[in-house]
Design an enzyme around this catalytic site. Structure first.
Site, mmCIF file in Angstrom:
data_model
loop_
_atom_site.group_PDB
_atom_site.id
_atom_site.type_symbol
_atom_site.label_atom_id
_atom_site.label_comp_id
_atom_site.label_asym_id
_atom_site.label_seq_id
_atom_site.Cartn_x
_atom_site.Cartn_y
_atom_site.Cartn_z
ATOM 1 N N GLY A 380 8.271 -31.305 -45.621
ATOM 2 C CA GLY A 380 7.226 -30.755 -46.491
ATOM 3 C C GLY A 380 6.941 -29.300 -46.211
ATOM 4 O O GLY A 380 6.701 -28.509 -47.134
ATOM 5 N N GLN A 799 16.820 0.289 -15.404
ATOM 6 C CA GLN A 799 18.073 0.561 -14.703
ATOM 7 C C GLN A 799 17.961 1.834 -13.870
ATOM 8 O O GLN A 799 18.893 2.162 -13.143
ATOM 9 C CB GLN A 799 19.200 0.757 -15.720
ATOM 10 C CG GLN A 799 19.537 -0.475 -16.536
ATOM 11 C CD GLN A 799 20.475 -0.172 -17.686
ATOM 12 O OE1 GLN A 799 20.153 -0.437 -18.823
ATOM 13 N NE2 GLN A 799 21.640 0.397 -17.412
ATOM 14 N N GLU A 834 17.931 2.548 -19.344
ATOM 15 C CA GLU A 834 18.293 3.651 -18.458
ATOM 16 C C GLU A 834 17.304 4.799 -18.570
ATOM 17 O O GLU A 834 16.795 5.290 -17.576
ATOM 18 C CB GLU A 834 19.714 4.124 -18.775
ATOM 19 C CG GLU A 834 20.214 5.184 -17.814
ATOM 20 C CD GLU A 834 21.642 5.621 -18.109
ATOM 21 O OE1 GLU A 834 21.990 6.742 -17.699
ATOM 22 O OE2 GLU A 834 22.403 4.866 -18.744
ATOM 23 N N ARG A 912 31.618 11.591 -24.008
ATOM 24 C CA ARG A 912 32.498 10.492 -23.594
ATOM 25 C C ARG A 912 33.319 9.996 -24.781
ATOM 26 O O ARG A 912 34.494 9.652 -24.624
ATOM 27 C CB ARG A 912 31.712 9.340 -22.961
ATOM 28 C CG ARG A 912 32.652 8.309 -22.333
ATOM 29 C CD ARG A 912 31.913 7.219 -21.584
ATOM 30 N NE ARG A 912 31.648 7.495 -20.195
ATOM 31 C CZ ARG A 912 32.496 7.209 -19.193
ATOM 32 N NH1 ARG A 912 33.677 6.690 -19.452
ATOM 33 N NH2 ARG A 912 32.162 7.445 -17.946
ATOM 34 N N GLU A 1300 31.889 -1.861 -18.219
ATOM 35 C CA GLU A 1300 32.076 -1.366 -19.581
ATOM 36 C C GLU A 1300 33.497 -1.520 -20.136
ATOM 37 O O GLU A 1300 33.660 -1.761 -21.336
ATOM 38 C CB GLU A 1300 31.661 0.112 -19.652
ATOM 39 C CG GLU A 1300 30.176 0.307 -19.463
ATOM 40 C CD GLU A 1300 29.801 1.768 -19.251
ATOM 41 O OE1 GLU A 1300 29.115 2.320 -20.109
ATOM 42 O OE2 GLU A 1300 30.211 2.344 -18.234
#
Length: 1364
Positions: A380, A799, A834, A912, A1300
């Protein structure tokens, strides 16, 4: 009305509200109606149950509730979400939390022990939820569960760390095939010698067995516990005590409850239908609740206030399930899990043709939310919510169901489901009416009902489009004619829509291909979705309406196959369109060698906190008890992406209940700007806001809810300014962060493009979507002052404790020496904690310092997702020159990332990405230009891979395009362009110790690539509507912080006179096993057992100036720093040790102590031989590279865009692993998280691509709309291998970094999907290259598989919109 006769006892009010928690009676006082069960449990100190999302979407808050069913005369055990359950909804029940199962002092429960010992807990925040889901399944199972049931029971639990494989392995020992493992082998099946039922969870007799009609007093054990023994695979035994159902609750009679809560809330729990109707007539706006799964979200997230609740859980008339000759009646209060069991039983018992609608309902419920929601959500409730994407409403409508509605005086009326839904969230119910039951008629012979649903994620997800379809065929003149039809869709309008014209067209026509084609044309006019429809994806949703009908046509034709005169048999190649998805159990293997070094290094040790995490004893920031004068903080956030602050009226907040203070920019005692690299971020916006969610101020109050309430009462007037809401907007407006343009080059790109060597040149764009971290523990910080406000201390989920220390000192105007940040552990970080977490710590520190009172700031999940930043979206523009054979000669690349409104770490992320923009390929001529875009979004930040995956994904896109240009496989192109030992990269670094070729060859053998490739091609030839694809992807990931000064680490090692060692270092344990690896290094250094080494916490007053735990480098750096400290201590001990007068380490330590030798040392390590000069664009930026490769095989449904990963084979070179079990866990977790990035998780922002979302706002800000991988997304075959005999002399104990590097390997799934789409497009004559953006969601997959069903709405080169 006979059914409305009320017993006087039914309305006799009771204020005696009770609850048993872990076997202990708790009296529930009046005044708590506003609390959820989770809030209550955490308030009484049971913090093992976690708050992950507050909307029943993650399972971190799972507990088991048990109650005695008076009708069945047995105990019912169920897993539920404590975050949604109102406290009074479990009145009279027994709640068992993770603390009730076992603990480290008195022993773990078998479920806990199994998960801990099999590496199924990493950060541990989700762990108690998984434990309780499994435990509830075992307690509720009459026989041992199957592996399929186990996986299904975990569908409502999310994990971001493990990739689920070890969790499934840990719980698999409880499956049917392994029942002797947990019943100790002393019983045959579940019958004991005297015929009593044996509980699968306890292995002992219990009262919830099969066919128990009565409960004998003798069955109830009055000591409250039963012993259980458990045999683990290695033969060791555990004894434990199982909490039984409290006998007092069996004897207790339910009574009417009328209770109150904060804000004038009234809670009624009536016991009869008549009483419900009376209460409803007195309170017309009262909300009826059962599971609170919808209302809970309305009150918590949408801030809707309902003053009166009527809990109808105890009303027998609403819980009926009856069968008669015409069909079944389902009470409106029946729970979905109960209905599913009931229908499954009916399907087995009744003639097949009668239960077609029952099967459709059962199948749809299977994919409806998670187990915890299904256990409490009612039929319901789902109907009356009238959601346009309700999974069941289209089936009620299609199957001709009738709704029975009762009004205040007891009169009952009936209406067809088709006529019940009036408009958006409006139904045909008067103020004094309630839905009583649903009547579903049996289907007739040759009448077929089928369900359809497509969502972002298969498990526990709301539909994008769903449907219920019914057709009744009759044979007339040797033809099969449609006698009646009903086609209904959800997700295409404000209500579930019946395709009226199509229904009319179908009726009276012969069931054949001509009818199909005509109906598809009519459907296009029948179901219209406006271009600006909420939810977007208009072309996709339109195409699904046709795809579903086509599937239905094939399915009905297949059901009719073999009937006399039926001519529409389904071609074998088309059967794939209608085969139902059955997921096999996950098969996995982990292949590695153990290279032991000393006592511990190299061993596959269990995570040091695992046993604390599985028992709920592990403490996280929000578990820290509040001091009596403690306050909770809530932020005042901007609602505009770019605006001037005209005025702020805080008078409403100041008069709000529990208010203790409000603070703005003018109140900050120190610096008003912060930032990790450039101080460009205002702590509290003073004049201009530059994103939705920017912090304008902070309110503190006595409770979390009161603080949020006060913050909402602050009225802000804005003057709206133009906003930049995409990378393309930023490029057009030249909106870049200052001094962020970067260039890397090698060779001469222009000359190469013009030379004769360069046979072909391609140009294109790659759009890369962002990704939410979705750590299970939201951001949290707890700040307090000491010594009269002279010092500031904090516990934070971060971190980077040093950044917290620095930001807080800076903002408060204090020296860093007076600020201490401590971290015990965090519930996941992945880069998201971080830098952003430090900013939020500074926000909380202001009121804590100025008021001299403790302040806790813990985010709700939606706020966390909205304001804390994500993985950067990228735009890549490439120009690539290559030979006719596919050899790459030149790359000219422009890359842009979306930084948001502050720089944060975006420049380093861009750099990077630039360093990794060659992936593993030898490219003689390279030019890479990078820019960081300023946009009006919350600042984006670090995320596992830190730009590397985005750079490599751009590369693999153009590699795949070259393969199509030269008509070779992408794997051939990859292989011919591999770099090798001695290659000079485009930033001047020489490749050393390259294991790429070896890895690639081993992977090809392991996955048997050529054989699988030919099997896939054969499958694709035979199947028109399902296609398979394969891909192999390599990776090379550089290890080091790209900012040189950050490559340093400190540690403190202390040896005590009992021979135990305390290690403190600058790294944070966030689930990746850092503390465990570091402890193993210390244990091996001193040649002692791992149990003799302890790591308590990370603290800025023990190890100063620590770099963040990031860049995958922490094991290398902190391991080396700890080893340095251990060596110093050992060198001091050597003169005593050389005397050889001791027989143990304890004796040696004491001998040294008595000689007054210092047994404490500070270790330090700097990463050698690195450095980079941006002026020349050359240098050794990385210490070494971690290499890896992965194979994936997928299967897609070309009609819906659904996909699953059939196999994944991953291999990495990790040197000599310090702990192979932890490393394998990191690989699996990264890979599954990567699958999320490439195929599931889509961030939708209010931008030009999504005009139905307010500008600058995040639509996908919770597990309801943002889908991370679930148990169902794990590859069916999941193999992980570590390269053998490949030591790395550049890191501690010859190991390599792991956090990573594996993440990008999940792109093998993305390119396997693309491979499958290529096969699908070929069927329609499309052979050229096409773009596919990530994430490759069902929308992108479906629309790329261009065919006759997409053609009316989009061209073959259609590119669905993406927030970039």
């Amino acid at each position: 009305m006979g059914s409305l006769i009320t017993n006087e006892d039914d309305v006799k009010e009771s204020k005696d509200a009770i609850l048993y928690v872990n076997g202990v009676l708790k009296l529930l006082p009046d005044g708590l109606a506003h609390l959820t069960l989770l809030e209550y449990l955490r308030d009484v100190g049971l913090t093992g149950t976690k708050l992950g999302c507050g909307e029943g979407g993650c399972g971190a808050c799972t507990v088991m509730v048990s109650y005695f069913d008076q009708n069945l005369k047995k105990c019912v055990h169920q897993a539920i979400n404590a975050c949604l359950a109102p406290l009074y909804s479990v009145e009279g029940m027994h709640v068992i939390t993770v603390e009730g199962l076992g603990n480290r002092k008195f022993g773990l429960h078998p479920v806990q022990e199994s998960l801990a010992s099999r590496h199924g807990s990493q950060c541990g925040f989700c762990t108690p939820g998984f434990i309780m889901s499994m435990y509830a399944l075992l307690r509720s199972s009459k026989t041992p569960p199957t592996e399929e049931q186990i996986e299904e029971s975990l569908a409502g639990n999310l994990c971001r760390c493990t990739g689920y494989r070890p969790i499934l392995d840990a719980f698999r020992v409880f499956a049917k095939t392994n029942d002797l493992l947990y019943t100790n082998g002393f019983v045959s099946l579940q019958e004991s010698k005297d015929g009593e039922f044996i509980c699968p969870s306890t292995g002992k007799p219990c009262s919830c067995g099969p066919n128990k009609e009565t409960v004998k007093q003798a069955d109830v054990c009055h000591n409250g516990y039963k012993a259980v023994s458990y045999n683990e695979i290695d033969g060791s035994s555990y004894t434990n005590k199982e909490i039984i159902f409290p006998p007092q609750l069996i004897l207790r009679k339910s009574s009417y409850l009328r209770l109150n809560g904060f804000g004038g809330i009234k809670w009624h729990r009536p016991l009869s239908l008549k009483h419900v109707l009376e209460l409803k007539s007195r309170n017309p706006d009262a909300k009826l609740v059962l599971g609170n799964t919808e209302v809970g979200i309305e009150t918590r997230l949408k801030k809707i206030h309902y003053p009166v609740f009527i809990a109808v859980t105890h009303v027998p008339e609403l819980n009926v399930l009856t069968v008669n000759d015409n069909g079944i009646e389902i009470g409106a209060g029946v729970r979905l899990s109960e209905l599913q069991k009931f229908l499954k039983k009916l399907i087995e018992e009744r003639p097949v043709y009668e239960t077609s609608a029952c099967k459709a309902i059962t199948e749809q419920i299977k994919w409806f939310a998670g187990t915890q929601i299904r256990n409490v959500a009612s039929v319901g409730g789902n109907i009356c919510t009238a959601s346009p994407i309700s999974d069941l409403n289209p089936i009620w409508m299609a199957s001709g169901a009738k709704f029975r509605i009762v009004e205040g005086k007891g009169n009952i009326r009936e209406t067809f489901a088709e006529k019940f839904f009036l408009s958006y969230r409006k139904v045909d119910l008067g103020q004094n009416e309630i839905l009583l039951s649903v009547f579903v008629p049996w289907t007739r012979k040759y009448e077929y009902v089928k369900e359809f649903k497509q969502a972002h994620r298969r498990d526990d997800d709301i539909a994008l489009v769903n449907a219920g379809m019914r057709v009744f065929l009759e044979k007339r003149n040797e033809k099969w004619i449609v006698s009646d039809a009903c086609i209904v869709y959800g997700g295409v309008g404000p209500v579930s829509l019946s395709a009226v014209k199509t229904n009319g067209h179908l009726t009276g026509k012969e069931w054949n291909k001509e009818l199909l084609q005509d109906s598809l044309k009519i459907l296009r006019q029948d179901i219209l979705i406006s271009e600006d429809a909420p939810g977007g994806m208009v072309e996709f949703r339109k195409s699904l309406t046709l795809s579903f009908f086509f599937k239905f046509f094939l399915w009905v034709s297949h059901q009719m196959d073999g009937q006399d005169s039926f001519k529409e048999s389904v071609p074998v190649s088309h059967l794939s369109a209608i085969e139902s998805f059955t997921r096999p159990s996950v098969m996995s293997s982990q292949d590695y060698e153990v290279v032991k070094q000393g006592t511990s290094v190299g061993s596959a040790e269990v995570h040091m906190s695992a046993r604390l995490q599985v028992t709920g004893e592990a403490e996280y920031t929000d578990d820290t008890p509040m001091a009596p004068n403690g306050l909770h903080a809530a932020m005042i956030l901007s609602k505009k992406p770019h605006a001037r602050l005209v005025s702020i009226d805080d008078s409403g907040a100041r008069s709000s209940p529990g208010f203790a203070g409000i603070f703005f920019s003018k109140d900050i005692p120190g610096a008003k700007f912060t930032g990790p690299v450039v101080e460009d971020e205002e702590v509290f916006a003073s004049e201009i806001v530059t994103c939705v969610g920017q912090v304008i101020g902070v309110v503190v109050a006595d409770t979390h809810e009161n603080a949020k309430l006060a913050a909402r009462k602050v009225n802000i007037e804005y003057e709206v300014l133009p906003a930049i809401l995409s990378i393309k907007d930023a490029i057009k407006a030249k909106s870049f962060h200052p001094n962020t343009h970067r260039v890397l080059s090698k060779g001469d790109v222009e000359l190469c493009f013009q030379s004769d060597e360069c046979h072909k040149i391609i140009e294109g764009e790659v759009h890369i979507g962002g990704q939410e971290h979705f750590y299970l523990e939201p951001n949290s910080t707890f700040v307090w002052t000491m010594d009269g406000g002279n010092e500031v201390h904090m516990i934070s989920s971060t971190q980077a404790p040093q950044k917290h220390q620095k930001y807080v000192a800076h903002v408060l105007g204090l020296p860093m020496s007076k600020v201490v940040c401590k971290v015990k552990r965090i519930g996941g970080g992945f880069g998201g904690k971080e830098t952003r977490s430090a900013f939020f710590a500074a926000v909380a520190a202001v009121p804590a310092y100025l008021l001299d009172r403790p302040v806790k700031l813990t985010f709700d999940r939606d706020v966390d997702m909205m304001i804390s930043g994500q993985r950067h979206s990228f735009l890549g523009k490439y120009k690539v020159g290559f030979t006719n054979e596919g050899k790459v000669l030149a790359l000219d690349l422009e890359i842009y990332n979306n930084a948001g409104n502050s720089l944060d770490l975006s420049l380093a992320v861009l750099e990077r990405a630039m360093f990794h923009s060659d992936n593993v390929y030898e490219i003689p001529h390279v030019r890479v230009n990078g820019n960081v875009c300023f946009t009006n979004y919350p600042s984006n930040t670090a995320f596992r891979g830190f730009g590397g995956p985005q750079g490599m994904l751009i590369t693999e896109n153009w590699i795949q395009r070259i393969a199509m240009e030269v008509k070779k496989s992408p794997e051939e192109i990859r292989e011919m362009n591999f770099m090798s030992e001695g290659s000079i990269l485009h930033f001047g670094q020489q490749v050393q110790d390259c294991t790429l070729h070896r890895l690639w060859d081993e992977l090809k053998k392991s996955c048997n690539f050529l054989k699988v490739r030919s099997e896939v091609e054969e499958f694709n030839l035979k199947n028109r509507w399902k296609k398979r694809g394969v891909a192999m992807i390599p990776t090379k990931f550089g290890i080091a912080f790209t900012t040189k000064f950050m490559n340093q680490a400190g540690a403190l090692v202390q040896v005590y006179t009992d021979g135990t060692v305390l290690v403190t270092h600058g790294g944070v344990e966030m689930g990746q096993g850092l503390h465990t690896k570091v402890a193993q290094i210390a244990a091996s250094a001193f040649e002692i057992s791992l149990s003799s080494v302890f790591i308590s916490e990370t603290s800025t007053d023990k190890v100063p100036n620590a770099s963040p735990t990031a860049a995958s480098a922490s094991s290398d750096m902190y391991g080396a720093a700890v080893l340095d400290a251990c060596k110093q201590i050992k060198a001091r001990m050597d003169p005593i040790a050389s005397l050889k007068k001791h027989t143990s380490f304890v004796e040696l330590v004491n001998a040294c102590y008595f000689e007054r030798i210092d047994l404490s040392a500070h270790g330090f390590y700097i990463v050698p031989d690195i450095g980079f000069d941006w002026t020349t664009g050359k240098g050794n930026i990385f210490r070494y590279f971690t290499y890896g490769a992965a194979f994936a095989e997928v299967e897609i449904d070309t009609l819906t865009g659904d996909f699953h990963t059939r196999a994944a084979d991953v291999i990495l070179d990790l040197g000599f692993s310090i702990n192979p079990a932890i490393d394998v866990g990191q690989i699996e977790g990264a890979f599954v998280q990567g699958i999320g990035w490439v195929a599931l998780e889509e961030l939708k922002w209010g931008d030009d691509a999504h005009k139905w979302i307010p500008p600058g706002c995040l639509f996908t800000c919770g597990p309801g709309n943002y889908k991370i991988p679930s148990v169902n997304d794990v590859p069916f075959k999941f193999k992980v291998s570590l390269l053998k005999d490949a030591p790395n002399d550049k890191a501690v104990h010859s190991s390599k970094a792991v956090g990573e590097p594996p993440f990008f390997l999940a792109s093998s799934v993305f390119f396997a999907i693309k491979d499958a789409i290529i096969a699908a497009r070929a069927e329609s004559g499309s052979h050229g290259w096409f773009p596919l953006d990530n994430p490759a969601t069902p929308e992108r997959i479906r629309m790329a598989c261009a065919d006759d069903f997409t053609a009316p709405f989009a061209k073959a080169d259609f590119r669905p919109k993406l927030s970039v």
